[in-house]
Design a protein around this motif. Structure first.
Motif, PDB file in Angstrom:
ATOM      1  N   VAL A 135       0.850  -1.205   0.000  1.00  0.00           N
ATOM      2  CA  VAL A 135       0.000   0.000   0.000  1.00  0.00           C
ATOM      3  C   VAL A 135       0.880   1.247   0.000  1.00  0.00           C
ATOM      4  CG1 VAL A 135      -1.724   1.262   1.344  1.00  0.00           C
ATOM      5  CG2 VAL A 135      -1.904  -1.213   1.109  1.00  0.00           C
ATOM      6  N   LYS A 136       0.498   2.199  -0.819  1.00  0.00           N
ATOM      7  CA  LYS A 136       1.267   3.450  -0.940  1.00  0.00           C
ATOM      8  C   LYS A 136       1.262   4.228   0.362  1.00  0.00           C
ATOM      9  CE  LYS A 136      -0.231   4.164  -5.698  1.00  0.00           C
ATOM     10  NZ  LYS A 136      -1.178   4.870  -6.569  1.00  0.00           N
ATOM     11  N   PRO A 137       2.258   5.038   0.629  1.00  0.00           N
ATOM     12  CA  PRO A 137       2.162   5.969   1.763  1.00  0.00           C
ATOM     13  C   PRO A 137       0.889   6.802   1.609  1.00  0.00           C
ATOM     14  CG  PRO A 137       4.357   6.007   0.823  1.00  0.00           C
ATOM     15  CD  PRO A 137       3.522   5.166  -0.109  1.00  0.00           C
ATOM     16  N   GLY A 138       0.134   6.920   2.675  1.00  0.00           N
ATOM     17  CA  GLY A 138      -1.143   7.629   2.604  1.00  0.00           C
ATOM     18  C   GLY A 138      -2.289   6.741   2.154  1.00  0.00           C
ATOM     19  N   GLY A 139      -1.979   5.543   1.680  1.00  0.00           N
ATOM     20  CA  GLY A 139      -3.028   4.608   1.264  1.00  0.00           C
ATOM     21  C   GLY A 139      -3.714   3.998   2.476  1.00  0.00           C
ATOM     22  N   ARG A 140      -4.855   3.392   2.222  1.00  0.00           N
ATOM     23  CA  ARG A 140      -5.678   2.878   3.335  1.00  0.00           C
ATOM     24  C   ARG A 140      -5.848   1.373   3.248  1.00  0.00           C
ATOM     25  NH1 ARG A 140     -10.871   4.962   2.272  1.00  0.00           N
ATOM     26  NH2 ARG A 140     -10.112   5.400   0.188  1.00  0.00           N
ATOM     27  N   ILE A 219     -11.338  -2.966  11.190  1.00  0.00           N
ATOM     28  CA  ILE A 219     -10.211  -2.042  11.371  1.00  0.00           C
ATOM     29  C   ILE A 219     -10.002  -1.244  10.091  1.00  0.00           C
ATOM     30  CG2 ILE A 219      -7.692  -1.949  11.579  1.00  0.00           C
ATOM     31  CD1 ILE A 219      -7.875  -4.250  13.578  1.00  0.00           C
ATOM     32  N   LYS A 220      -9.918   0.063  10.261  1.00  0.00           N
ATOM     33  CA  LYS A 220      -9.518   0.941   9.166  1.00  0.00           C
ATOM     34  C   LYS A 220      -8.152   1.486   9.537  1.00  0.00           C
ATOM     35  CE  LYS A 220     -14.053   2.720   7.785  1.00  0.00           C
ATOM     36  NZ  LYS A 220     -14.882   3.927   7.653  1.00  0.00           N
ATOM     37  N   ALA A 221      -7.236   1.516   8.599  1.00  0.00           N
ATOM     38  CA  ALA A 221      -5.915   2.055   8.911  1.00  0.00           C
ATOM     39  C   ALA A 221      -5.362   2.787   7.699  1.00  0.00           C
ATOM     40  CB  ALA A 221      -4.974   0.927   9.334  1.00  0.00           C
ATOM     41  N   THR A 222      -4.525   3.746   7.992  1.00  0.00           N
ATOM     42  CA  THR A 222      -3.900   4.549   6.943  1.00  0.00           C
ATOM     43  C   THR A 222      -2.390   4.420   7.068  1.00  0.00           C
ATOM     44  OG1 THR A 222      -5.717   6.126   7.100  1.00  0.00           O
ATOM     45  CG2 THR A 222      -3.730   6.881   5.974  1.00  0.00           C
ATOM     46  N   ARG A 223      -1.730   4.155   5.942  1.00  0.00           N
ATOM     47  CA  ARG A 223      -0.267   4.056   5.987  1.00  0.00           C
ATOM     48  C   ARG A 223       0.311   5.451   6.169  1.00  0.00           C
ATOM     49  NH1 ARG A 223       4.207   2.388   1.702  1.00  0.00           N
ATOM     50  NH2 ARG A 223       5.872   2.786   3.169  1.00  0.00           N
ATOM     51  N   ARG A 224       1.178   5.565   7.178  1.00  0.00           N
ATOM     52  CA  ARG A 224       1.731   6.890   7.450  1.00  0.00           C
ATOM     53  C   ARG A 224       2.446   7.428   6.215  1.00  0.00           C
ATOM     54  NH1 ARG A 224       3.843   4.078  12.116  1.00  0.00           N
ATOM     55  NH2 ARG A 224       2.044   3.884  13.468  1.00  0.00           N
ATOM     56  N   GLY A 225       2.264   8.699   5.993  1.00  0.00           N
ATOM     57  CA  GLY A 225       2.868   9.330   4.810  1.00  0.00           C
ATOM     58  C   GLY A 225       1.970  10.468   4.382  1.00  0.00           C
ATOM     59  N   ARG A 226       1.934  10.707   3.090  1.00  0.00           N
ATOM     60  CA  ARG A 226       1.116  11.824   2.626  1.00  0.00           C
ATOM     61  C   ARG A 226      -0.373  11.523   2.776  1.00  0.00           C
ATOM     62  NH1 ARG A 226      -0.787  10.098  -2.187  1.00  0.00           N
ATOM     63  NH2 ARG A 226       0.526   8.692  -3.348  1.00  0.00           N
ATOM     64  N   MET A 227      -1.214  12.543   2.545  1.00  0.00           N
ATOM     65  CA  MET A 227      -2.656  12.431   2.769  1.00  0.00           C
ATOM     66  C   MET A 227      -3.271  11.311   1.927  1.00  0.00           C
ATOM     67  SD  MET A 227      -3.776  14.469   5.014  1.00  0.00           S
ATOM     68  CE  MET A 227      -5.520  14.604   4.670  1.00  0.00           C
TER      69      MET A 227
END
Ligand SMILES: C[S@@+](CC[C@H](N)C(=O)[O-])C[C@H]1O[C@@H](n2cnc3c(N)ncnc32)[C@H](O)[C@@H]1O
Length: 234
Positions: A135-140, A219-227
């Protein structure tokens, strides 16, 4: 008659379940569908990867929400055979991989989905690291599963093969361990427990025996990084 599979026989068990997986009524699978209907993925315009995609049950939902593409990954050749014969859509592809081993996606995705897989994995760190690479940075990502409290209380994946009830060995990962594995891999995590409440029971009557208990972990999570695209909060 019941036949209990060992944890090392999970993929063989799914090869055996594949032909009937989409047809045999199963309240816990139906409960995850109800959750995803009630709280959609929000994956419009996303390239989506599903780890443990099985027969591709979630393809229609993902593409129906407007995803740009769907890649399903699974370790069971039997489940993947059903999936690949079901969809003739250039947006939909499948790959075989064992999620207990590090898997490097050929590209990075906007959105990762894991549904009804965690109880089959003896350890979660490899899956979390795979998600972080995929998953890309900022991806979910979204993980929707039988609630670990139900697994700890004796619920497990099972199916019927003729007169035999085939039962999978299941691991009850504490919710805190699931969240820690994802956070350690670089995700910001929001978690929700779905109770077997009246609305869920009226849609899925078979979940009645779990009334008032935590039935589905979401669970919802966002990969740390851009929006990220869209929102990760409930
Ligand atoms: C209950 S099915 C869920 C399928 C799909 N996500 C759904 O919602 O219908 C669990 C899937 O996880 C896959 N699975 C379990 N352990 C796995 C592993 N170690 N590697 C790859 N896939 C695995 C199984 O083959 C099966 O297709």
């Amino acid at each position: 008659m019941a036949h209990l599979l060992g944890i090392g026989e999970t993929l063989v068990g799914y090869d055996r379940w594949a032909a009937s997986y989409d047809h045999e009524p199963n309240p816990l699978i139906a409960a995850t569908s109800w959750v995803l209907q009630s709280a959609p993925l929000g994956c419009a315009d996303c390239d989506v990867v599903e780890l443990g995609c099985g027969t591709g049950r979630n393809v229609v939902r993902v593409i129906g929400e407007g995803a740009r593409s769907y890649t399903g990954v699974d370790g069971s050749g039997g489940m993947l055979t059903i999936a690949t014969h079901r969809f003739y859509d250039p947006r939909v592809t499948f790959q075989k991989a064992d999620l207990l081993l590090p898997w490097t996606a050929p590209r990075q995705y906007d959105f990762g989905l894991v549904c009804l897989v965690l109880e089959h994995l003896s350890t979660l760190d490899v899956l979390a690291e795979t998600l972080a690479r995929a998953v890309k940075p900022g991806g979910r990502i979204r993980l929707v599963d039988l609630h670990p409290e139900r697994v700890a209380a004796g619920s497990f994946a099972h199916f019927h093969d003729g007169q035999t009830e085939v039962q999978f060995a299941s691991v009850a990962h504490p919710v805190a361990s699931i969240c820690e594995a994802l956070e350690g891999a670089g995700f910001d995590v929001v978690r929700r427990d779905w109770l077997a409440s009246d609305p869920m029971i009226s849609a899925v009557p078979g979940i009645q025996k779990h009334r008032g208990l935590k039935a589905v972990l979401d669970i919802k999570a966002t990969r740390r990084g851009r929006m990220a695209r869209g929102s990760s909060g409930y």
